[in-house]
Design a protein around this motif. Structure first.
Motif, PDB file in Angstrom:
ATOM      1  N   ARG A 294       1.347  -1.249  -0.251  1.00 13.62           N
ATOM      2  CA  ARG A 294       0.019  -0.385  -0.631  1.00 13.62           C
ATOM      3  C   ARG A 294       0.731   1.062  -0.058  1.00 13.62           C
ATOM      4  NH1 ARG A 294      -2.878  -3.181  -1.663  1.00 13.62           N
ATOM      5  NH2 ARG A 294      -4.364  -3.806  -0.729  1.00 13.62           N
ATOM      6  N   GLY A 295       0.555   2.101  -0.795  1.00 14.79           N
ATOM      7  CA  GLY A 295       1.299   3.255  -0.851  1.00 14.79           C
ATOM      8  C   GLY A 295       2.825   3.057  -1.794  1.00 14.79           C
ATOM      9  N   GLY A 296       3.188   1.901  -1.960  1.00 13.91           N
ATOM     10  CA  GLY A 296       4.763   1.002  -2.934  1.00 13.91           C
ATOM     11  C   GLY A 296       4.704   0.364  -1.743  1.00 13.91           C
TER      12      GLY A 296
ATOM     13  N   ILE B 112       3.621   2.072  16.751  1.00 10.33           N
ATOM     14  CA  ILE B 112       4.073   1.832  15.651  1.00 10.33           C
ATOM     15  C   ILE B 112       3.923   3.269  14.489  1.00 10.33           C
ATOM     16  CG2 ILE B 112       3.261  -0.897  15.475  1.00 10.33           C
ATOM     17  CD1 ILE B 112       1.039   0.249  13.928  1.00 10.33           C
ATOM     18  N   VAL B 113       4.787   2.650  13.518  1.00 14.96           N
ATOM     19  CA  VAL B 113       4.852   4.112  12.890  1.00 14.96           C
ATOM     20  C   VAL B 113       3.708   4.160  11.779  1.00 14.96           C
ATOM     21  CG1 VAL B 113       6.874   2.955  10.825  1.00 14.96           C
ATOM     22  CG2 VAL B 113       6.660   5.787  11.257  1.00 14.96           C
ATOM     23  N   GLU B 114       2.579   4.641  11.313  1.00 12.80           N
ATOM     24  CA  GLU B 114       1.939   4.517  10.246  1.00 12.80           C
ATOM     25  C   GLU B 114       2.480   4.857   8.717  1.00 12.80           C
ATOM     26  OE1 GLU B 114      -0.589   5.378   7.143  1.00 12.80           O
ATOM     27  OE2 GLU B 114       0.085   6.633   8.280  1.00 12.80           O
ATOM     28  N   SER B 115       2.647   3.458   8.273  1.00 14.22           N
ATOM     29  CA  SER B 115       2.849   3.681   7.156  1.00 14.22           C
ATOM     30  C   SER B 115       2.791   4.402   5.504  1.00 14.22           C
ATOM     31  CB  SER B 115       2.675   2.115   5.773  1.00 14.22           C
ATOM     32  OG  SER B 115       1.538   2.650   5.994  1.00 14.22           O
ATOM     33  N   LYS B 116       1.742   5.662   5.376  1.00 12.38           N
ATOM     34  CA  LYS B 116       1.459   6.735   4.822  1.00 12.38           C
ATOM     35  C   LYS B 116       2.588   7.214   5.669  1.00 12.38           C
ATOM     36  CE  LYS B 116      -1.340   9.820   1.877  1.00 12.38           C
ATOM     37  NZ  LYS B 116      -2.783  10.308   1.572  1.00 12.38           N
ATOM     38  N   SER B 117       2.793   8.054   6.791  1.00  8.76           N
ATOM     39  CA  SER B 117       3.713   8.853   7.120  1.00  8.76           C
ATOM     40  C   SER B 117       5.333   8.740   6.655  1.00  8.76           C
ATOM     41  CB  SER B 117       3.272   9.317   8.597  1.00  8.76           C
ATOM     42  OG  SER B 117       3.897   8.321   9.709  1.00  8.76           O
TER      43      SER B 117
END
Ligand SMILES: [Ca+2]
Ligand SMILES: [Ca+2]
Ligand SMILES: [Ca+2]
Ligand SMILES: [Ca+2]
Ligand SMILES: [Ca+2]
Ligand SMILES: [Ca+2]
Ligand SMILES: [Ca+2]
Ligand SMILES: [Ca+2]
Ligand SMILES: [Ca+2]
Ligand SMILES: [Ca+2]
Ligand SMILES: [Ca+2]
Ligand SMILES: [Ca+2]
Ligand SMILES: [Ca+2]
Ligand SMILES: [Ca+2]
Ligand SMILES: [Ca+2]
Ligand SMILES: [Ca+2]
Lengths: 152, 152, 152, 152, 152, 152, 152, 152, 152, 152
Positions: free
Chosen positions: E120-122, F71-76
């Motif tokens: 997701r998002g690459g 946890i780190v959010e993947s879009k950020s």
């Protein structure tokens, strides 16, 4: 680094020995003696005979060793492996025997051999022998031979 | 698209037929009749017997066909292929025979079968049969089964 | 090249359509209209339902087409494919149906779809449909999806 | 090296045993007794029956062992594995049972078996058993069977 | 070996549970109780929903465990995994939650789960959880799922 | 499981930050706090600039960490990685710096980063950093990125 | 063969052009003019911007052409491709545009371009354009880029 | 299908012929005579001698043919190929010679042979011969042997 | 992060040194001094000469090290490796010698080199050396070079 | 088959020629003259110099030809390819030049060469030349060299 070397077989024409016993391995001075390192030979061109049926067998061999005073010259190794062409032995016997002869003659710090035999009756045999636990501090990658998978 | 289908075997418990002759294939209406397209089945779970030695043989089969009035329901195909478990035939005979029975019964526009057999005596046999030249305009990818490579 | 585009779904939040019928595909002007070229979508995230058992089915879909006046915007394609999540159809029906809807609505020069379904009963089905023979001069690589091989 | 061996099955014609119980494994003298080494068999041609549905199951088996007084002759192993053709057992039971019989009869220094079963319901089962922690100093490569990955 | 088993779902038709809470897992007696071994399930057909956007997510799951008194029957596992079809959770939450439920209910000696999510998002996320350090003497191969590599 | 989450960027449109310093990472509550597990991100879409020549560099990054409170959010994460687009740094500096910022801000139990850079002068550089020895009991698979091999 | 060449960029330091329009391609004399042959460039380091969201896009490009009077010097090609770093265009537009500019300026006998884009929304787009049917007698291998397969 | 066959070598013990001239190939009736199909043999266990140096050579051979009245029994083929063990010939001569003998004796509709030799002097030789253009309507997949790539 | 660096060779034109002795390696300040991390170089473009026959040899080299005060600038490394073009040494000598010079001059925390040589006489040699046991807490992935496998 | 051959270089020691002009290729009688077949050489050990920067270049070359009166002896080919070690030419020039010299001197029915060069500036060049359309009835497999893919 090292002076001009003078191996027995490399750069010469040499006939294939008739038996493993007749084959002479050429051990030349280790150009990095005193250093702990690993040498690997991959030998996919190996053939011997089945001791029960007399039919040809084929194997892919991989030999790893940590040199002590000498290293084995690769053309003499090629001739030694070629000398099994008319030799009959079980897979287990043949593989371990090659490793043990090299170990006994060359006296490396450590040695191992993997024999990856072609399938018979749909079932290949692989044989793995080493001269003992590997020396501390030796870097020893996997041999990485692909497993047999049949078809599909 | 199509109504609720009513196949003979799918969604039912069904015993394995004892012979290929006893196996019934279930041909259901082609839900896209009038359209030229290709259906491919990959069947890596196939076993039969050697007609000379009686020993088990194994194969990976891939069947391609262009449907006409019907398509073959895949659970009935699975049972048909399973019915070769105690059937003895040469690789060439067995592979072509499966293709020809499907072609004769289903009457598709076109059909082919690839049989990729496990090695015997170090040598696998592959068998490739098709019912004729493929129809114009049919899209027909390679079957892409990896070749046998021995070891190493 | 082209001006700032204004697609319906890309860059917007959009809920998943409940059925394929409810899904709207967004066709935007072909930025290279008048040129013969190929667009390929690979969609490994596809799921629908079995029309007989109601169980989920999964497929990897690959769609190729040669645009005419419009191209399909990929987020609307994603939503359309997602709308099959609660739709029941045979593999053959579902795959060909997706290709035919895109072809009928978008009216490209040409289109094909490959549906590579996950195995059921040990046997996967692949389905291949194209709208006709490909246009002369179109460059059309293989889809290159790995065949199913079982284990080992 | 070793004298002319005299195995029971190798080089002879032998019918497939009807059950695992009826199969006789042939243990021949270890030609390198006193040496710690590993023997690996890969057997991609294995089939048994499901104890609930009676349908055929298929597996790719890999067996590793460190010989003590004997080694198992590979043709007898082939016949033993073939004897499961009409035997019904869960994947877990079947895999561990094969390993335990070999271990109990042959009494090697150590043995393990990996069973890589074909998918059912879209989910394959793999089973891994070993007779205990491997002996110190034994070289034991990974079995390297590719994981199941579905399609795409 | 074991008697005729009597599982709840295998060999029966069963509808997909509507939620994970509604799904019942079927734990049957361990046919090799008292033996330390590993069972692996590979489940490439998994889908759930994103808790923020509501869009479908897909994952390839691999579960390893060492049985104690029971083993989980694979058809009930398939139905349980299928019950996440309309369930919304973060990748991390979903993967660990599946592992913990199996561990809490089945009470195996040890269990782990790897969740390999589609990008997701690459950027794909993989999640790896285990119930503790693996038991001494358990043979535990790598799960071997290919890393995501983008294109080219 | 967890309530409806409320991340800063996921499900929102967000411009690419101009520099790494301007990028804000979104740390959300760990939905499985108190559990030891691993999260892996694979990011094949990374580009920065060479600090000497100003030319673009490309890398494939893989980040592993064991979460503590967040946890780190993947879009950020995606936006943070994208912010290096106009940032100049040596490969070694850039890779370790990304790992250290995530470690310093998120305060996970443990973190590592592998940077697999595209070749320059025929020689790619890979960089591997971890915050310390991995926690006992953490399951930590290899990152499995294929080595560079030139051509042929 | 040919004299000492004198290209504009190769062997020189050169800044990255700010836009595709600002980039100058260097066409040098074809050292084998009068001969029909194919030149292939593989460019896995390509990035541009999405025209709707402004987010970075990545692609692996492969360009094939049959030279006429000139060939394109590869360092100038590298700079040209790098100039798309801040350029916004749809995948289809960008890929075909690069091919058409090279074709229009260089005037080769024939040219094609394959653009293999990284997935967005789980679905990558590939774009294939050629300037017409390939010349008779030109040897033209497949580009052989691996298809996108998701995970597992 | 066919009756119980009676081949000369299959199911019998048979010594390896001393020369290719001494080897007898066993041609049995084509069980699908009148049908156009293809048979493929893969033989990775082949060795002969270099006519100049006398050193062993190794090859992987693949033979394809379309049967007419007979098929060649695979054990007799194995013995024939084994008879080259002490035969000296150039790679080109040896490969084409095997194909031509099979073609001349068996008189199939069509035949081809690919010889993939192990490298000498760092350069392997592959040899490809066919008896003429393949028959119309014959399905003829690629032999798919991996090219030699050196190391790395 | 770090200031504008000022390397000796990167971004400059530089002729290939005539001998390894004439080559100067450029050690620049470690931009992450005080941090334990690993740098890997893969160098598939390496050639030297055989000390016995004077013929060219080729190797794929992979170097791993944990920096202390400096890192080696990769363009100077490229020039150093290129300087072996007319240097004669055994594989074992050459590989270990490169590693030891880098270790002696750069004084990293630790260093290793793998030399993967192209086959001679059908047998490739691989050489593996490290400066000692790797530092505690260093992350050190396998080098992952594919083993030599001959043909097929 | 053929008599004892008498090549100029094979089985002899021979120094590397200093330039391509100084290299002599040894054409020996075609042992299967009058037969249409293909010979393929794979040469992964090739290096020359860049005509602009003087830096070494590396390539993997594959040569296919259909012999007429003679074949080229492979040791002389090895020496010829080795003679480019100090020769400077563009990739396009060098590849086509090797093919044309072989074609002009040997006068085969047909010849082609593929040159697969290592990347420079992140972009490898491949060059494909053939002497004309291949003869009717010649079997001509793909060269199958893996495309360059960068990292990841
Ligand atoms: Ca056997
Ligand atoms: Ca298989
Ligand atoms: Ca056979
Ligand atoms: Ca099915
Ligand atoms: Ca199951
Ligand atoms: Ca998949
Ligand atoms: Ca993401
Ligand atoms: Ca560099
Ligand atoms: Ca490992
Ligand atoms: Ca290479
Ligand atoms: Ca998309
Ligand atoms: Ca040669
Ligand atoms: Ca050698
Ligand atoms: Ca092989
Ligand atoms: Ca370049
Ligand atoms: Ca890539």
């Amino acid at each position: 680094m090292s002076d001009k070397p003078n191996p027995k077989f490399l750069g010469q024409n040499a006939a294939l020995p008739q038996t493993p016993e007749a084959a002479e391995l050429d051990y030349v001075p280790n150009p990095r003696a005193g250093t702990l390192y690993l040498v690997r030979f991959a030998a996919p061109e190996f053939t011997s005979l089945c001791p029960v049926t007399g039919q040809p067998d084929f194997a892919h061999l991989v030999i790893d060793y940590a040199p002590e005073a000498t290293i084995v010259e690769s053309k003499s190794l090629k001739l030694f492996l070629g000398s099994f062409r008319n030799h009959a032995a079980f897979h287990e016997d043949c593989t371990v025997g090659i490793g043990q002869r090299l170990f006994d003659e060359m006296k490396p710090k450590w040695l191992r051999i993997g024999g990856y035999w072609y399938p018979r009756g749909g079932i290949p045999i692989d044989v793995f022998w080493q001269s003992g636990a590997p020396p501390e501090g030796l870097w020893l990658p996997d041999q990485g031979v692909a497993p047999y998978r049949g078809r599909g």
